[in-house]
Write a protein that holds these residues in place. Structure first.
Motif, PDB file in Angstrom:
ATOM      1  N   GLU A 151       0.735  -1.196  -0.006  1.00 15.20           N
ATOM      2  CA  GLU A 151      -0.115  -0.041  -0.083  1.00 15.20           C
ATOM      3  C   GLU A 151       0.938   1.294   0.179  1.00 15.20           C
ATOM      4  O   GLU A 151       0.597   2.387  -0.749  1.00 15.20           O
ATOM      5  CB  GLU A 151      -1.012  -0.150   1.026  1.00 15.20           C
ATOM      6  CG  GLU A 151      -1.524   1.361   1.131  1.00 15.20           C
ATOM      7  CD  GLU A 151      -3.116   1.277   1.794  1.00 15.20           C
ATOM      8  OE1 GLU A 151      -3.615   0.139   2.263  1.00 15.20           O
ATOM      9  OE2 GLU A 151      -3.534   2.510   1.938  1.00 15.20           O
ATOM     10  N   ALA A 152       1.773   1.294   0.821  1.00  9.88           N
ATOM     11  CA  ALA A 152       2.689   2.470   0.906  1.00  9.88           C
ATOM     12  C   ALA A 152       3.548   2.757  -0.626  1.00  9.88           C
ATOM     13  O   ALA A 152       3.581   4.109  -0.859  1.00  9.88           O
ATOM     14  CB  ALA A 152       3.971   2.039   1.873  1.00  9.88           C
ATOM     15  N   LEU A 153       3.423   1.721  -1.419  1.00 16.11           N
ATOM     16  CA  LEU A 153       4.323   1.994  -2.537  1.00 16.11           C
ATOM     17  C   LEU A 153       3.184   2.268  -3.363  1.00 16.11           C
ATOM     18  O   LEU A 153       3.789   3.048  -4.799  1.00 16.11           O
ATOM     19  CB  LEU A 153       5.101   0.626  -2.992  1.00 16.11           C
ATOM     20  CG  LEU A 153       6.380   0.388  -2.553  1.00 16.11           C
ATOM     21  CD1 LEU A 153       7.017  -1.041  -2.729  1.00 16.11           C
ATOM     22  CD2 LEU A 153       7.439   1.236  -3.093  1.00 16.11           C
ATOM     23  N   ALA A 154       2.052   1.918  -3.418  1.00 18.51           N
ATOM     24  CA  ALA A 154       1.043   2.092  -4.507  1.00 18.51           C
ATOM     25  C   ALA A 154       0.757   3.716  -4.619  1.00 18.51           C
ATOM     26  O   ALA A 154       0.435   4.098  -5.686  1.00 18.51           O
ATOM     27  CB  ALA A 154      -0.157   1.342  -3.995  1.00 18.51           C
ATOM     28  N   SER A 155       1.078   4.373  -3.602  1.00 21.63           N
ATOM     29  CA  SER A 155       0.888   5.896  -3.747  1.00 21.63           C
ATOM     30  C   SER A 155       2.056   6.594  -4.369  1.00 21.63           C
ATOM     31  O   SER A 155       1.996   7.791  -4.583  1.00 21.63           O
ATOM     32  CB  SER A 155       0.723   6.548  -2.313  1.00 21.63           C
ATOM     33  OG  SER A 155       1.705   6.345  -1.544  1.00 21.63           O
ATOM     34  N   LEU A 156       3.170   5.776  -4.807  1.00 23.36           N
ATOM     35  CA  LEU A 156       4.457   6.422  -5.216  1.00 23.36           C
ATOM     36  C   LEU A 156       4.435   6.166  -6.682  1.00 23.36           C
ATOM     37  O   LEU A 156       3.723   5.308  -7.128  1.00 23.36           O
ATOM     38  CB  LEU A 156       5.502   5.919  -4.536  1.00 23.36           C
ATOM     39  CG  LEU A 156       5.698   6.338  -3.159  1.00 23.36           C
ATOM     40  CD1 LEU A 156       6.661   5.235  -2.303  1.00 23.36           C
ATOM     41  CD2 LEU A 156       5.869   7.862  -2.752  1.00 23.36           C
ATOM     42  N   PRO A 157       4.810   7.194  -7.374  1.00 26.08           N
ATOM     43  CA  PRO A 157       5.049   6.994  -8.949  1.00 26.08           C
ATOM     44  C   PRO A 157       5.905   5.792  -9.309  1.00 26.08           C
ATOM     45  O   PRO A 157       5.360   5.069 -10.168  1.00 26.08           O
ATOM     46  CB  PRO A 157       5.840   8.261  -9.423  1.00 26.08           C
ATOM     47  CG  PRO A 157       6.279   8.903  -8.175  1.00 26.08           C
ATOM     48  CD  PRO A 157       5.653   8.271  -7.113  1.00 26.08           C
ATOM     49  N   SER A 158       6.864   5.659  -8.624  1.00 23.31           N
ATOM     50  CA  SER A 158       7.681   4.237  -8.982  1.00 23.31           C
ATOM     51  C   SER A 158       8.487   3.797  -7.734  1.00 23.31           C
ATOM     52  O   SER A 158       9.259   4.696  -7.106  1.00 23.31           O
ATOM     53  CB  SER A 158       8.652   4.720 -10.085  1.00 23.31           C
ATOM     54  OG  SER A 158       9.868   5.341  -9.551  1.00 23.31           O
ATOM     55  N   GLY A 159       8.380   2.504  -7.637  1.00 23.78           N
ATOM     56  CA  GLY A 159       9.259   2.081  -6.629  1.00 23.78           C
ATOM     57  C   GLY A 159      10.064   0.705  -7.092  1.00 23.78           C
ATOM     58  O   GLY A 159       9.956   0.441  -8.050  1.00 23.78           O
ATOM     59  N   LEU A 160      10.798   0.589  -6.044  1.00 19.02           N
ATOM     60  CA  LEU A 160      11.732  -0.873  -6.434  1.00 19.02           C
ATOM     61  C   LEU A 160      12.092  -1.682  -5.434  1.00 19.02           C
ATOM     62  O   LEU A 160      12.678  -1.009  -4.362  1.00 19.02           O
ATOM     63  CB  LEU A 160      13.045  -0.023  -7.153  1.00 19.02           C
ATOM     64  CG  LEU A 160      14.102  -1.273  -7.802  1.00 19.02           C
ATOM     65  CD1 LEU A 160      14.776  -0.238  -8.747  1.00 19.02           C
ATOM     66  CD2 LEU A 160      15.036  -1.622  -6.676  1.00 19.02           C
ATOM     67  N   ASN A 174       1.567   1.259   9.898  1.00 23.60           N
ATOM     68  CA  ASN A 174       2.639   0.862   9.572  1.00 23.60           C
ATOM     69  C   ASN A 174       3.010   1.380   7.915  1.00 23.60           C
ATOM     70  O   ASN A 174       3.928   1.641   7.564  1.00 23.60           O
ATOM     71  CB  ASN A 174       2.668  -0.791   9.632  1.00 23.60           C
ATOM     72  CG  ASN A 174       2.789  -1.338  10.669  1.00 23.60           C
ATOM     73  OD1 ASN A 174       3.081  -0.699  11.836  1.00 23.60           O
ATOM     74  ND2 ASN A 174       2.454  -2.706  10.868  1.00 23.60           N
ATOM     75  N   VAL A 175       1.864   1.536   7.235  1.00 21.26           N
ATOM     76  CA  VAL A 175       1.773   2.175   5.925  1.00 21.26           C
ATOM     77  C   VAL A 175       2.519   3.500   5.891  1.00 21.26           C
ATOM     78  O   VAL A 175       3.209   4.123   5.442  1.00 21.26           O
ATOM     79  CB  VAL A 175       0.427   2.298   5.348  1.00 21.26           C
ATOM     80  CG1 VAL A 175       0.269   3.033   4.157  1.00 21.26           C
ATOM     81  CG2 VAL A 175      -0.159   0.669   5.231  1.00 21.26           C
ATOM     82  N   LYS A 176       1.940   4.269   7.070  1.00 22.82           N
ATOM     83  CA  LYS A 176       2.463   5.700   7.277  1.00 22.82           C
ATOM     84  C   LYS A 176       3.753   5.878   7.422  1.00 22.82           C
ATOM     85  O   LYS A 176       4.444   6.609   6.785  1.00 22.82           O
ATOM     86  CB  LYS A 176       1.612   6.321   8.553  1.00 22.82           C
ATOM     87  CG  LYS A 176       1.616   7.553   8.788  1.00 22.82           C
ATOM     88  CD  LYS A 176       0.915   8.260   9.661  1.00 22.82           C
ATOM     89  CE  LYS A 176       1.332   9.349  10.308  1.00 22.82           C
ATOM     90  NZ  LYS A 176       2.416   9.260  11.632  1.00 22.82           N
ATOM     91  N   VAL A 177       4.430   4.867   8.573  1.00 21.44           N
ATOM     92  CA  VAL A 177       5.917   5.018   8.669  1.00 21.44           C
ATOM     93  C   VAL A 177       6.465   4.500   7.380  1.00 21.44           C
ATOM     94  O   VAL A 177       7.674   5.122   7.134  1.00 21.44           O
ATOM     95  CB  VAL A 177       6.077   3.942  10.073  1.00 21.44           C
ATOM     96  CG1 VAL A 177       7.737   3.801  10.054  1.00 21.44           C
ATOM     97  CG2 VAL A 177       5.297   4.293  11.124  1.00 21.44           C
ATOM     98  N   ILE A 178       6.061   3.458   6.886  1.00 17.76           N
ATOM     99  CA  ILE A 178       6.758   2.839   5.568  1.00 17.76           C
ATOM    100  C   ILE A 178       6.760   3.923   4.530  1.00 17.76           C
ATOM    101  O   ILE A 178       7.918   4.579   3.836  1.00 17.76           O
ATOM    102  CB  ILE A 178       6.298   1.758   4.930  1.00 17.76           C
ATOM    103  CG1 ILE A 178       6.506   0.617   6.079  1.00 17.76           C
ATOM    104  CG2 ILE A 178       6.831   1.126   4.062  1.00 17.76           C
ATOM    105  CD1 ILE A 178       5.825  -0.828   5.812  1.00 17.76           C
ATOM    106  N   ARG A 179       5.614   4.735   4.393  1.00 14.61           N
ATOM    107  CA  ARG A 179       5.559   5.802   3.229  1.00 14.61           C
ATOM    108  C   ARG A 179       6.653   6.961   3.693  1.00 14.61           C
ATOM    109  O   ARG A 179       7.264   7.429   2.792  1.00 14.61           O
ATOM    110  CB  ARG A 179       4.198   6.144   3.232  1.00 14.61           C
ATOM    111  CG  ARG A 179       3.901   6.820   1.800  1.00 14.61           C
ATOM    112  CD  ARG A 179       2.470   7.403   1.838  1.00 14.61           C
ATOM    113  NE  ARG A 179       1.675   6.365   1.595  1.00 14.61           N
ATOM    114  CZ  ARG A 179       0.277   6.278   1.894  1.00 14.61           C
ATOM    115  NH1 ARG A 179       0.023   7.084   2.932  1.00 14.61           N
ATOM    116  NH2 ARG A 179      -0.442   5.215   1.716  1.00 14.61           N
TER     117      ARG A 179
END
Lengths: 534, 190
Positions: free
Chosen positions: A366-375, A497-502
């Protein structure tokens, strides 16, 4: 003492080491080798040092200390573990070992639980040391004992090459009388233990000079056995478990061929010349890579016909089976029942219900879903099962510890939002050093340590340091304490957890998040034990 | 005499304990045994398979060939069908009818069980129901040993002795429950 024991191949190695008078056993868990140390830990009535170590390299070096002090040591690992221990392994061939050193390396052809199917015989050949390859649990016991004697008579380490089917198969083993342990008596020839160039050159010359003796040993070794059938035009050379599958099928062959069984190395060249003499067709059955076959074929043309892995008569990958050796032996497939019961859905292994890794993966996703590109780079352990739906989070899995270095490399190549996911035991095995790299260059990555306080995939061994030590280790390396976050891998903590990871992915610099919850298998085991004592 | 059994189920169902009962019984009878197990990644909730070989002479290898098994013994009906390729012509598939539905595309159970009728020789066992009737849902594995027992080259007394040995530490009550479960399985022939 001579009472029959029912043992896994791995356990037979453990008992063999005990009866050979080993004073120590060191290893890192790795399927299919794990049960050797597990057995020794479960039988602590014996007076020997048994430790899980941080990794295979530290295990190996510890065993060299045992040898220098005059005593015998067993080292255990899976095949890819020997890559980690390759530095001390290769160099130890140049030492004048005092106490015997035996490396039980368990190969995993077919990759039941591994990243590759490398053949450890090449490592023995590379280091110019002997290798033994048992084909039964009884031989696993006997060869372990013999390996210590061979190590002490040639003063070099010996590889005991196991494979999944020997390690994880149970059969009766008849043990023999125990030998007592060596006394503690330090080696006095320190010039043979200090590999500075001037001395190492002498030691390498010595290693080269004993090769003929090793070959003479292997030529006369009872585990390399020649059974000649002068009337037959065919010879079969069967190494390791290839011999078992030959025996399974030999009665069905049109005529009984000459057979050379090879289970001790260096490759017994004379025996091979003898078995091939006057034959038109040579069949080579090898569990692992075509190690002997490649020697046979060489580069210049050969006059005999050779059937094996290199001409496709036997599959090049995967493990041998009683079935896939049959074409090379000129036998048709067995005929079974003709019923067609239709297609079936697959059932791959998966994260256990309630596994903490599932909660971490859901939050990372979920944290990555809000970002344009993750790896996302990941690592070796149960959490590798996060590659499957519904998680499908990791994008790379290479070797122990690779996640952190790869994330740093990708970040420095210009990619944003690079995340490394690594288990607590894998982190302590090979993740600390790449994290030091990341600190020294302030890499813009987020390392997530999925801390289940367990080496879970290999059966639930305790991680070498408790969870409480992780934060001090990470702080001690120099990660900014403001960006070391500890979260609980639990559904009720999901939003947080989503908030911290983001936030930490968004931070332009190095962050380490420790996502903690005990492995549910470990928790269950503890509950059962509590129930038993209550 | 050689008797080869493919044991299968889903990781966590206790396929190895099933194998252990039969293997121990065979050894008590003086037979040779080789039993290959599954550990590591393969074990986690996925399809698992163990090879159990029983003979009255030394056994050359740990693996059973395709179309060579005398029996496929399955703790789960979908997993039983997955390994029919191992059955020799007169081999039998003995399977529990209780599904483990931990995959999204699990087939309709009636349709799945219907596929068994295409096999030349099979026995479907309501292992969960019989275990409950015997007094303990935990005895399903022993119900399956009972269901297989009449085909095995191992005497019933030896299998029961093996059961006693395995449950010795847990008390007489559990041993009795397992004996009952064994008998229920053995009597399930239909």
């Amino acid at each position: 003492m001579n009472e029959k024991m029912i043992l896994l191949g791995d356990e037979a190695v453990a008992v063999g080491a005990l009866h050979a008078g080993a004073s120590a056993a060191y290893g890192y868990p790795g399927t299919p080798s794990t049960e050797i140390i597990t057995y020794l830990l479960d039988h602590h009535e014996h007076d020997l040092a048994v430790n899980w170590c941080a990794n295979e390299k530290t295990a190996y070096e510890t065993a060299l200390g045992t040898s220098f002090a005059g005593r015998r040591a067993l080292i255990t690992m899976k095949h890819v573990g020997l890559n980690v221990a390759a530095d001390p392994f290769m160099n130890s061939a140049l030492l004048n070992l005092k106490g015997g050193v035996v490396i039980a390396v368990a190969d995993d052809p077919g990759m039941h639980s591994s990243q590759n199917e490398q053949d450890s015989r090449f490592f023995a050949d590379f280091a110019k040391i002997p290798c033994l390859e048992p084909v039964s649990q009884q031989e696993a016991y006997e060869m372990t004992r013999a390996a210590f004697d061979i190590s002490e008579s040639f003063h070099v380490p010996v590889i005991l090459k196991l494979s999944t089917r020997i390690s994880h198969s149970r059969a009766a083993v008849v043990p023999s009388a125990s030998r007592s342990q060596n006394p503690v008596e330090k080696a006095t020839d320190k010039q043979n233990w200090m590999l500075i160039p001037a001395l190492a050159r002498k030691r390498f010359d010595h290693l080269l000079s004993i090769q003929k003796d090793l070959l003479a040993w292997s030529e006369s070794c009872p585990w390399n056995r020649l059974e000649q059938e002068p009337a037959s035009s065919t010879a079969v050379i069967a190494t390791g478990l290839g011999y078992n599958y030959l025996m399974e099928n030999i009665a069905f062959m049109a005529e009984r061929p000459s057979v050379l069984r090879v289970s001790a190395y260096p490759v017994p060249e004379n025996l091979i010349r003898r078995v091939c003499e006057d034959k038109q067709r040579i069949i080579v059955l090898e569990e692992g890579y075509p190690f002997v076959e490649r020697l046979l074929r060489g580069i210049l043309p050969v006059t005999v016909q050779i059937a094996g892995k290199m001409d496709g008569s036997v599959p090049l990958s995967g493990e041998l089976t009683p079935d896939n050796v049959r074409p090379a032996l000129g036998l048709p497939a067995h005929e079974g029942i003709a019923a067609d019961t239709g297609a079936l859905p697959g059932r791959p292994p998966q994260l256990c219900a309630g596994c903490p890794h599932a909660d971490t993966y859901n939050a990372v996703k979920e944290a990555l879903a809000s970002l344009p590109s993750g790896l996302v780079t990941a690592d070796i352990g149960c959490y590798a099962l996060g590659v499957l739906p519904p998680y499908s989070v990791p994008e790379t899995i290479v070797c122990m510890g690779a996640s952190i270095g790869m994330a740093k490399g990708a970040a420095e190549a210009g990619h944003e939002n690079c995340v490394a996911i690594i288990g607590d035991s894998t982190f302590l095995h090979s993740g600390v050093t790449p994290l030091i790299d990341a600190v020294s260059h302030n890499a813009d990555i987020t390392v997530i340590i999925v801390d289940n306080e367990t080496v879970a995939m290999t059966g639930g061994q305790k991680t070498i340091l408790p969870s409480s030590r992780l934060v001090p280790v990470i702080e001690g390396i120099g990660v900014d304490p403001a960006h070391i976050k500890v979260i609980e891998a639990h559904r009720r903590e999901y939003e947080n957890n989503v908030k911290v990871i983001r936030e930490e992915i968004g931070f332009r610099g190095l962050s380490v998040i420790i996502s903690v919850r005990e492995c549910i298998e470990t928790a269950r085991k503890k509950n059962r034990e509590k129930g038993r004592t209550a | 005499m050689t008797y080869d059994i493919i044991l299968t189920g889903v990781g966590g169902q206790g396929v190895l304990s099933l194998a252990a009962v039969i293997a121990t019984g065979a050894m008590k009878q003086g037979l040779e045994v080789r039993q290959s197990e599954v550990h590591g990644m393969a074990q986690r909730g996925g399809s698992v398979v163990a090879h159990l070989r029983i003979a009255d002479a030394p056994i050359p290898g740990d693996l059973i060939g395709k179309a060579s098994a005398d029996m496929v013994l399955a703790m789960e009906p979908l997993e039983g069908l997955r390994y029919t390729g191992y059955l020799k012509k007169n081999g039998i598939l003995v399977a529990s009818t209780a599904p483990v539905r931990n995959i999204p595309d699990y087939p309709d159970l009636d349709e799945l069980l219907g596929r068994y009728t295409k096999l030349p020789s099979y026995r479907l066992v309501d292992a969960e129901g019989l275990a409950k009737q015997a007094g303990s849902a935990k005895t399903v594995n022993v119900v399956m040993v009972g269901a297989a027992s009449s085909f095995l080259p191992v005497q019933e007394a030896m299998l029961k002795e093996a059961i006693r040995g395995l449950f010795q530490a847990k008390g007489e009550q559990l041993i009795e429950a397992n004996f009952k479960a064994f008998d229920a399985g053995a009597g399930s022939a239909s």
